[in-house]
Design a protein around this motif. Structure first.
Motif, short mmCIF file in Angstrom:
data_model
loop_
_atom_site.label_atom_id
_atom_site.label_comp_id
_atom_site.label_asym_id
_atom_site.label_seq_id
_atom_site.Cartn_x
_atom_site.Cartn_y
_atom_site.Cartn_z
N VAL A 1 11.01 9.87 -0.39
CA VAL A 1 9.44 10.14 0.24
C VAL A 1 8.69 8.88 0.17
CG1 VAL A 1 7.50 11.23 -1.09
CG2 VAL A 1 9.91 12.12 -1.74
N ALA A 2 7.68 8.43 1.09
CA ALA A 2 6.69 7.81 1.30
C ALA A 2 5.64 8.52 0.80
CB ALA A 2 6.43 7.33 2.90
N VAL A 3 4.80 7.03 -0.79
CA VAL A 3 3.64 7.74 -0.83
C VAL A 3 2.78 6.98 -0.23
CG1 VAL A 3 4.83 7.11 -3.47
CG2 VAL A 3 3.06 8.97 -3.08
N LEU A 4 1.78 6.70 -1.13
CA LEU A 4 0.64 6.27 -1.48
C LEU A 4 1.00 5.56 -2.84
CD1 LEU A 4 -1.95 5.12 -0.32
CD2 LEU A 4 -3.45 6.45 -1.10
N LYS A 5 0.65 4.72 -2.96
CA LYS A 5 1.11 3.86 -3.81
C LYS A 5 0.08 4.10 -5.11
CE LYS A 5 0.57 -0.91 -6.03
NZ LYS A 5 -0.08 -2.37 -6.18
N SER A 6 -1.26 3.99 -5.30
CA SER A 6 -1.98 4.94 -6.10
C SER A 6 -1.33 6.67 -6.69
CB SER A 6 -3.19 4.92 -6.14
OG SER A 6 -3.48 5.44 -4.64
N HIS A 7 -0.70 6.97 -5.76
CA HIS A 7 0.12 8.34 -5.88
C HIS A 7 0.89 8.93 -6.11
CE1 HIS A 7 -3.42 10.41 -3.11
NE2 HIS A 7 -3.46 9.27 -4.02
N ALA A 8 2.18 7.47 -6.79
CA ALA A 8 3.31 7.37 -7.09
C ALA A 8 3.58 8.32 -8.44
CB ALA A 8 3.70 5.68 -7.03
N HIS A 9 2.86 7.81 -9.20
CA HIS A 9 2.97 8.53 -10.43
C HIS A 9 2.60 9.98 -10.19
CE1 HIS A 9 3.58 4.62 -13.49
NE2 HIS A 9 2.81 4.61 -12.83
N ARG A 10 1.96 10.48 -9.74
CA ARG A 10 2.28 12.48 -9.75
C ARG A 10 2.92 12.40 -8.85
NH1 ARG A 10 -3.21 13.91 -6.15
NH2 ARG A 10 -1.89 15.49 -5.95
N LEU A 11 3.80 11.76 -7.66
CA LEU A 11 4.72 12.79 -6.93
C LEU A 11 6.00 12.43 -7.95
CD1 LEU A 11 5.73 13.03 -3.94
CD2 LEU A 11 7.02 10.49 -5.30
N ASN A 12 6.61 11.99 -9.88
CA ASN A 12 7.12 11.98 -10.08
C ASN A 12 6.57 13.34 -10.57
OD1 ASN A 12 8.81 9.74 -10.63
ND2 ASN A 12 7.79 8.15 -11.74
N SER A 13 5.68 13.99 -11.08
CA SER A 13 5.50 14.96 -12.22
C SER A 13 5.80 16.35 -10.80
CB SER A 13 3.85 15.34 -12.18
OG SER A 13 2.62 15.45 -11.45
N ILE A 14 5.72 16.18 -9.87
CA ILE A 14 5.62 17.21 -8.74
C ILE A 14 7.40 16.98 -8.43
CG2 ILE A 14 4.99 17.50 -6.11
CD1 ILE A 14 2.52 16.72 -6.10
N PHE A 15 7.81 16.26 -8.67
CA PHE A 15 9.51 16.61 -8.65
C PHE A 15 9.78 17.21 -10.17
CE2 PHE A 15 9.05 14.40 -4.46
CZ PHE A 15 9.81 15.21 -3.58
N ASN A 16 8.62 17.17 -11.18
CA ASN A 16 9.17 17.19 -11.63
C ASN A 16 9.79 16.53 -13.07
OD1 ASN A 16 8.39 19.54 -14.30
ND2 ASN A 16 10.19 20.86 -13.99
N ASP B 1 0.88 -1.14 -0.08
CA ASP B 1 -0.24 -0.38 -0.10
C ASP B 1 0.74 1.21 0.07
OD1 ASP B 1 -2.29 -1.41 0.11
OD2 ASP B 1 -2.16 -1.50 2.23
N VAL B 2 1.90 0.59 0.81
CA VAL B 2 3.00 1.87 0.78
C VAL B 2 4.25 2.23 -0.17
CG1 VAL B 2 4.20 3.78 2.25
CG2 VAL B 2 2.08 3.38 2.68
N GLN B 3 4.64 3.02 -0.41
CA GLN B 3 6.17 3.16 -0.92
C GLN B 3 7.06 3.69 -0.48
OE1 GLN B 3 4.10 2.54 -5.20
NE2 GLN B 3 5.69 1.92 -5.76
N LEU B 4 7.86 3.57 -0.59
CA LEU B 4 9.53 4.77 -0.20
C LEU B 4 10.17 4.31 -1.80
CD1 LEU B 4 10.49 6.07 1.60
CD2 LEU B 4 12.86 3.98 1.55
#
Length: 457
Positions: free
Chosen positions: A212-227, A153-156
């Motif tokens: 960054v610890a992130v909800l699995k379903s939000h991992a792709h959004r994290l990439n865009s936020i970090f540009n 459920d959570v990815q680092l």
């Protein structure tokens, strides 16, 4: 802790190097006198030459007063025998064996390693662990590392901070306000070869690796936020059709829309790969030559994965592929000095099998109810998932950046199937699964969080 490591090869030396940093009393056994000389000279360990399955050799290594034995010789069968002898004759509490042959690891034969079988407490398969790590990395293409917790459920995720990233120079305790719909939390920062658990007023700088610890379903959004927007990976070339390469190819075949090609230099292994794979093209040849890479369409591939048995070859294949046009390259590298060289050569990702193996072993060595653990930055930091028992000092404590001891950052709580990311308002309860990032100097403190207090009895 007193630890015997059987097998002084690459894996054994990697384990010994990491455990020696924690001041464990280590003895290494190997039949090769040259390897014993190397480990005694380069590592803070004692060496014993001989067959580790022989009782007199284990006795000479201190088997009667040993807390843990780790069998990582070249042979699965010898590793099994070592653990059986250690259990039957020396009653060593914790026995760990490396098993490479997949036939032994099939669920049908699970009872083989049980208490009524060989009595092995932990079976490690570096090839499978590496294969799973590569497949995990495949799902998070912008990351330099990725590992899952809480049943996935959570990815680092480790991700590089770029010059035009919108998270630059922003205090970490303000990031949630900037991205309120993102379930994620920065828990560690690696900067200038130093990794630390941040406080609330720390911020990210160009060139940092943010953990960054992130909800699995939000991992792709994290990439865009970090540009770091990344297109989906569709075309993959795997150089090396051995256990790791074959395992990864099989995993990728299960994903729709992914085209895989495998390059293997050994004709026998190449033919075996052909018989095991259904949708993958296998090319017999040297992956370090431009002609073979071109034949595999590596210049137009989204990802090249170098998984041969030689670190230097993997680094060179990855570098050559990048020069030819490959979008991303991942190299399997065991030697720490070569891993650093690979990073300096600007490869997209370097996977260290030692770190994966050591993480599993450390989980057995840690005190308290620790369910999962990952070693980071060559042992400078760890992230662990542990259970808060009724007497845990974590219970009722605020989990803001500045609320835990310096060197520890809370990532999230997993409670009744729900993921709750840490904030000053979040407080653990008994039987929560708490995910903590910490500098290894704080290991004993983290162990206290997940141990039963003596007052409980």
């Amino acid at each position: 802790m007193r630890v015997i490591i059987c097998g002084a090869g690459r894996v054994g030396q990697g384990i010994a190097r990491r455990l020696a940093k924690e001041n464990h009393d280590i003895v290494m056994i190997d039949q090769d006198a040259r390897l014993i000389d190397i480990v005694q000279t380069e590592l803070d360990v004692r060496g014993v030459q001989g067959h580790a399955g022989h009782p007199n050799v284990l006795l000479a290594a201190g088997g009667e007063a040993c807390d843990m034995i780790i069998a990582v010789t070249y042979s699965d069968e010898i590793n099994m025998v070592i653990c059986q002898v250690a259990d039957t004759l020396f009653n060593i509490p914790t026995k760990i064996a490396r098993i490479r042959a997949q036939q032994y690891l099939e669920s049908s034969w699970r009872q083989l390693f049980s208490r009524d079988g060989l009595g092995i407490d932990l079976v490690i398969s570096p090839e499978l662990e590496v294969g799973d790590a590569i497949l995990q990395r495949f799902k998070t293409p912008g990351a330099v590392m990725s590992v899952s917790f809480g049943r996935g459920d959570v990815q680092l995720i480790g991700i590089e901070v770029l010059p035009d990233s919108p998270v630059l120079d922003t205090a970490l305790d303000q990031l949630q306000g900037l991205f309120p719909s993102l379930n994620a939390r920065v828990v560690g920062i690696s900067r200038n070869e130093h990794v630390f658990a941040p406080r609330g007023n720390d911020n990210l700088k160009v060139g940092d690796t943010a953990y960054v610890a992130v909800l699995k379903s939000h991992a792709h959004r994290l990439n865009s936020i970090f540009n770091r927007p990344e297109a989906e990976t569709r075309r993959v070339v795997i150089v090396g059709g051995g256990n790791v390469g074959l395992y990864v190819a099989k995993g990728l075949e299960k994903q729709s829309g992914v085209r895989v090609r495998v390059i293997e230099a050994d004709i026998t292994q190449a033919e075996h790969a052909v018989s095991e794979l259904s949708r993958t093209i296998v090319i017999h040849g040297d992956g370090l030559t431009r002609e073979i890479l071109e034949e595999s369409d590596a210049p137009t591939a989204d990802l090249v994965i170098a998984t041969t048995h030689d670190d230097k070859t993997n680094i060179l294949i990855s570098k050559l592929s990048k020069q030819m046009g490959t979008k991303r390259a991942l190299a399997l590298v065991n030697a720490p000095e070569l891993a650093q060289l690979a990073r300096e050569m600007k490869l997209d990702a370097v996977l260290d099998p030692r770190a994966l193996t050591v993480s599993r072993i450390l989980m057995k060595m840690r005190r308290g109810r620790i369910l999962a653990l990952q070693s980071l930055e060559d042992g400078a930091a760890e992230i662990a998932e542990g259970v808060t028992l009724e007497t845990s000092p974590l219970i009722g404590k605020s989990l803001g950046y500045d609320d835990l001891p310096k060197g520890i950052t809370a990532a999230a709580i997993l409670r009744d199937g729900e993921v709750i990311f840490a904030t000053p308002e979040v407080r653990p309860r008994a039987n929560d699964h708490v995910l903590l990032f910490y500098e290894t100097t704080m290991t004993s403190k983290v162990e206290q969080f997940f141990r039963v207090s003596a007052d409980f009895f």
